[in-house]
Design a protein around this motif. Structure first.
Motif, PDB file in Angstrom:
ATOM      1  N   LEU A 144       0.791  -1.297   0.012  1.00  0.00           N
ATOM      2  CA  LEU A 144       0.006  -0.018  -0.019  1.00  0.00           C
ATOM      3  C   LEU A 144       1.009   1.250  -0.135  1.00  0.00           C
ATOM      4  O   LEU A 144       0.621   2.289  -0.671  1.00  0.00           O
ATOM      5  N   ALA A 145       1.969   1.245   0.728  1.00  0.00           N
ATOM      6  CA  ALA A 145       3.057   2.247   1.042  1.00  0.00           C
ATOM      7  C   ALA A 145       3.645   2.606  -0.509  1.00  0.00           C
ATOM      8  O   ALA A 145       3.968   3.746  -0.602  1.00  0.00           O
ATOM      9  N   ALA A 146       3.844   1.423  -1.235  1.00  0.00           N
ATOM     10  CA  ALA A 146       4.369   1.594  -2.484  1.00  0.00           C
ATOM     11  C   ALA A 146       3.684   1.847  -3.724  1.00  0.00           C
ATOM     12  O   ALA A 146       4.149   1.846  -4.842  1.00  0.00           O
ATOM     13  N   GLY A 147       2.259   2.107  -3.416  1.00  0.00           N
ATOM     14  CA  GLY A 147       1.478   2.505  -4.383  1.00  0.00           C
ATOM     15  C   GLY A 147       0.455   1.442  -5.118  1.00  0.00           C
ATOM     16  O   GLY A 147       0.345   1.966  -6.169  1.00  0.00           O
ATOM     17  N   TYR A 148       0.340   0.559  -4.534  1.00  0.00           N
ATOM     18  CA  TYR A 148      -0.714  -0.377  -4.674  1.00  0.00           C
ATOM     19  C   TYR A 148      -1.806  -0.374  -4.081  1.00  0.00           C
ATOM     20  O   TYR A 148      -1.963   0.268  -2.965  1.00  0.00           O
ATOM     21  N   GLU A 149      -3.083  -0.754  -4.597  1.00  0.00           N
ATOM     22  CA  GLU A 149      -4.336  -1.021  -4.047  1.00  0.00           C
ATOM     23  C   GLU A 149      -4.682  -2.335  -3.785  1.00  0.00           C
ATOM     24  O   GLU A 149      -4.324  -3.310  -4.661  1.00  0.00           O
ATOM     25  N   GLN A 150      -5.412  -2.517  -2.751  1.00  0.00           N
ATOM     26  CA  GLN A 150      -5.683  -4.078  -2.348  1.00  0.00           C
ATOM     27  C   GLN A 150      -7.230  -4.264  -3.106  1.00  0.00           C
ATOM     28  O   GLN A 150      -7.912  -3.525  -2.786  1.00  0.00           O
ATOM     29  N   VAL A 151      -7.065  -5.420  -3.838  1.00  0.00           N
ATOM     30  CA  VAL A 151      -8.238  -5.756  -4.487  1.00  0.00           C
ATOM     31  C   VAL A 151      -8.834  -6.913  -3.537  1.00  0.00           C
ATOM     32  O   VAL A 151     -10.144  -6.982  -3.691  1.00  0.00           O
ATOM     33  N   SER A 152      -8.035  -7.874  -3.092  1.00  0.00           N
ATOM     34  CA  SER A 152      -8.505  -8.836  -2.230  1.00  0.00           C
ATOM     35  C   SER A 152      -7.504  -9.235  -1.225  1.00  0.00           C
ATOM     36  O   SER A 152      -6.464  -8.499  -1.258  1.00  0.00           O
ATOM     37  N   LEU A 203     -18.167 -10.247  -1.554  1.00  0.00           N
ATOM     38  CA  LEU A 203     -17.799  -9.963  -0.213  1.00  0.00           C
ATOM     39  C   LEU A 203     -16.256  -9.924  -0.178  1.00  0.00           C
ATOM     40  O   LEU A 203     -15.615  -9.225   0.829  1.00  0.00           O
ATOM     41  N   LEU A 204     -15.585 -11.050  -0.568  1.00  0.00           N
ATOM     42  CA  LEU A 204     -14.327 -11.298  -0.318  1.00  0.00           C
ATOM     43  C   LEU A 204     -13.375 -10.453  -1.056  1.00  0.00           C
ATOM     44  O   LEU A 204     -12.124 -10.549  -1.107  1.00  0.00           O
ATOM     45  N   GLN A 205     -14.166  -9.570  -1.910  1.00  0.00           N
ATOM     46  CA  GLN A 205     -13.432  -8.393  -2.618  1.00  0.00           C
ATOM     47  C   GLN A 205     -13.249  -7.111  -1.872  1.00  0.00           C
ATOM     48  O   GLN A 205     -14.196  -6.934  -1.227  1.00  0.00           O
ATOM     49  N   ALA A 206     -12.108  -6.293  -2.064  1.00  0.00           N
ATOM     50  CA  ALA A 206     -12.292  -5.195  -1.161  1.00  0.00           C
ATOM     51  C   ALA A 206     -13.248  -4.114  -1.545  1.00  0.00           C
ATOM     52  O   ALA A 206     -13.778  -3.447  -0.584  1.00  0.00           O
ATOM     53  N   ASP A 207     -13.881  -4.197  -2.754  1.00  0.00           N
ATOM     54  CA  ASP A 207     -14.851  -3.314  -3.024  1.00  0.00           C
ATOM     55  C   ASP A 207     -16.230  -3.822  -2.450  1.00  0.00           C
ATOM     56  O   ASP A 207     -17.114  -2.783  -2.302  1.00  0.00           O
ATOM     57  N   GLY A 252     -11.070  -7.770   8.614  1.00  0.00           N
ATOM     58  CA  GLY A 252     -12.122  -8.996   7.948  1.00  0.00           C
ATOM     59  C   GLY A 252     -11.385  -9.538   6.600  1.00  0.00           C
ATOM     60  O   GLY A 252     -11.408 -10.513   6.323  1.00  0.00           O
ATOM     61  N   LEU A 253     -10.703  -8.471   5.931  1.00  0.00           N
ATOM     62  CA  LEU A 253      -9.960  -9.024   4.701  1.00  0.00           C
ATOM     63  C   LEU A 253      -8.737  -9.940   5.163  1.00  0.00           C
ATOM     64  O   LEU A 253      -8.638 -10.861   4.479  1.00  0.00           O
ATOM     65  N   ALA A 254      -8.192  -9.717   6.223  1.00  0.00           N
ATOM     66  CA  ALA A 254      -7.204 -10.380   6.681  1.00  0.00           C
ATOM     67  C   ALA A 254      -7.661 -12.005   7.111  1.00  0.00           C
ATOM     68  O   ALA A 254      -6.773 -12.876   6.788  1.00  0.00           O
ATOM     69  N   TYR A 255      -8.950 -11.838   7.497  1.00  0.00           N
ATOM     70  CA  TYR A 255      -9.538 -13.386   7.711  1.00  0.00           C
ATOM     71  C   TYR A 255     -10.363 -13.741   6.785  1.00  0.00           C
ATOM     72  O   TYR A 255     -11.037 -14.566   6.973  1.00  0.00           O
ATOM     73  N   SER A 256     -10.026 -13.273   5.558  1.00  0.00           N
ATOM     74  CA  SER A 256     -10.962 -13.735   4.382  1.00  0.00           C
ATOM     75  C   SER A 256     -11.352 -15.394   4.265  1.00  0.00           C
ATOM     76  O   SER A 256     -12.182 -15.877   3.644  1.00  0.00           O
ATOM     77  N   ASP A 257     -10.211 -15.962   4.656  1.00  0.00           N
ATOM     78  CA  ASP A 257      -9.926 -17.453   4.325  1.00  0.00           C
ATOM     79  C   ASP A 257     -10.755 -18.286   5.528  1.00  0.00           C
ATOM     80  O   ASP A 257     -11.086 -19.435   5.542  1.00  0.00           O
TER      81      ASP A 257
END
Length: 445
Positions: free
Chosen positions: A274-282, A369-373, A419-424
């Motif tokens: 995230l700090a390097a300019g990436y967005e989290q998709v999932s 739901l398991l996608q960041a959007d 919640g994203l961290a616990y997706s699995d």
């Protein structure tokens, strides 16, 4: 610190629902013309499966075999041609076929030689009618098979995305994951991929490898970022490391320690990207913010209208998911491949699972739901005529109580960062009782 009141964070990677272990032989063996009757042909996905690798990684449970003796790849492509012809005939000509995207997966598609990759593209284009140069085409590869001649074929035929399974830039970690490779060879492969001009490079990395530390994980993250890949996937290791378990008399303690370490490496990787300019998709997928769009993401592999070719591929209609037989044991996999290569009649669906309205709703919820959007509540209502809180209230209230739902308003169901961290761990809670029972009854082989 792991909160023992919470479920374990790494349970099932929900890359497709229902999982193949819930599939069963289809007694009626419906003809493909019947299976696809009434299905839309306006935005199909095409997936071609190549079940060969130069080595089977220690963490792998994919449908693949090591090597291809005695011209097996040629015979496999012969069978793939027969299957594609039968599928194309089954789809008929009442409505034009329009493909929205295509992918070559495996196994390792680039295990094929350059002339065989040309033949693979011909099957997709000349038999199935997919214009590979006009749609997104994603191809999976390994460093050892990313040779200049293979990459040239893929670039010429329209590949827009190449996914390279690196896993670790640390030689010792690669060996620990039974992925014998040297960093110098990985870097050379990445250079060839960039030289080939394929627009999107994805690098896969794995955290939780035995012996991996915060410092060594940082080395791999920075080595990947040095290539400015358009996408990076961060995968948790799912194979139990024997050396980790051997440190404890109590295996439960070892599992808790491993969970803690993987959660820490996940957070480290997420924050760094995230700090390097990436967005989290999932949970797994990160895309560079200025990267060109690629169409469907993580869970698109289970979208309705998927045509899968090859012995490990799945196909999806709105009412049936189907494939060939499934196994993980290498001897069983070889037998299934041999049967596929000898098959002459590909006109019917053999193994699968009927998808009713309830399963379709569960699949849609998981895909979203398991996608960041997150999940659009209005879209869910439009598709299914009900509210997700009515259909899955118990599960959603549990997520909210744990702080795993973001405060995103009444019109959007979105996971929080935790919640994203616990997706699995979240995904399996939405499996139907019938699918759970079928998966539990499946005899692993």
């Amino acid at each position: 610190m792991i909160d023992t009141a919470l479920p374990r964070p790494y349970q099932n990677y929900v890359y497709a629902y229902p999982h193949k272990t819930a599939y069963r032989p289809l007694p009626a063996r419906p003809a493909l013309s019947q299976v696809w009757a009434g299905e839309s042909r306006s935005a199909l996905s095409l997936y071609l499966h190549i079940p060969f690798c130069e080595v089977r990684c220690g963490f792998c449970n994919l449908f693949t075999r090591v090597g291809a003796p005695d011209g097996l790849t040629g015979r496999y492509l012969d069978a793939l041609t027969r299957q594609a012809t039968a599928v194309r005939d089954g789809l008929g000509d009442a409505e034009p076929l329009r493909f929205a995207n295509a992918a070559f997966g495996g196994g390792t598609p680039t295990f094929l030689e350059a002339d065989e990759l040309t033949r693979l593209c011909d099957i997709a284009e000349q038999i199935m009618g997919a214009d590979l140069r006009a749609i997104p085409l994603s191809v999976e590869a390994s460093p050892a098979t990313s040779t200049a001649d293979r990459l040239a074929v893929l670039a010429d035929r329209g590949a827009t995305r190449l996914s390279l399974g690196v896993q670790s830039f640390i030689d010792e970690e690669a060996r620990a994951a039974v992925r014998p490779q040297r960093r110098t060879d990985v870097e050379a492969a990445l250079g060839r991929i960039r030289d080939a001009g394929i627009p999107v490079l994805n690098i896969d990395l794995i955290y939780g490898i035995d012996g991996q530390t915060a410092a060594s994980w940082q080395v791999s993250l920075d080595a990947a970022l040095a290539w400015r890949p358009e996408e990076i996937y961060l995968y948790p290791l799912y194979v139990r490391p024997l050396t980790g378990l051997a440190r404890h008399a109590d295996p439960a303690v070892a599992e808790q320690d491993w969970d803690r370490d993987r959660l820490a490496r996940y957070a480290q990787g997420r924050d760094h990207l995230l700090a390097a300019g990436y967005e989290q998709v999932s949970m797994r997928m990160f895309r560079r913010r200025d990267a060109p769009p690629q169409g469907p993401d993580d869970y698109a592999c289970q979208t309705d209208g998927m045509i899968g070719l090859g012995c490990g591929a799945r196909s999806y209609t709105s009412t049936l998911h189907y494939s060939f037989d499934y196994a993980v044991d290498m001897r069983e996999v070889r037998g299934i491949i041999d049967t596929y290569v000898a098959t002459t009649d590909f006109g019917s669906a053999l193994h699968g699972r009927v998808i009713d309205g309830d399963e379709a709703a569960r699949r849609h919820l998981l895909q979203s739901l398991l996608q960041a959007d997150g999940l659009s509540v209005a879209d869910y209502r439009h598709r299914f005529g009900t509210d997700p809180w009515e259909d899955f209230g118990d599960q959603l209230h549990t997520l909210a109580e744990r702080g795993w739902l973001a405060d995103s308003g009444a019109d959007l169901l979105q996971l929080s960062a935790e919640g994203l961290a616990y997706s699995d761990a979240i995904g399996p809670d939405f499996f139907s009782p019938a699918v759970r029972a079928a998966m539990a009854a499946y005899e692993l082989r």
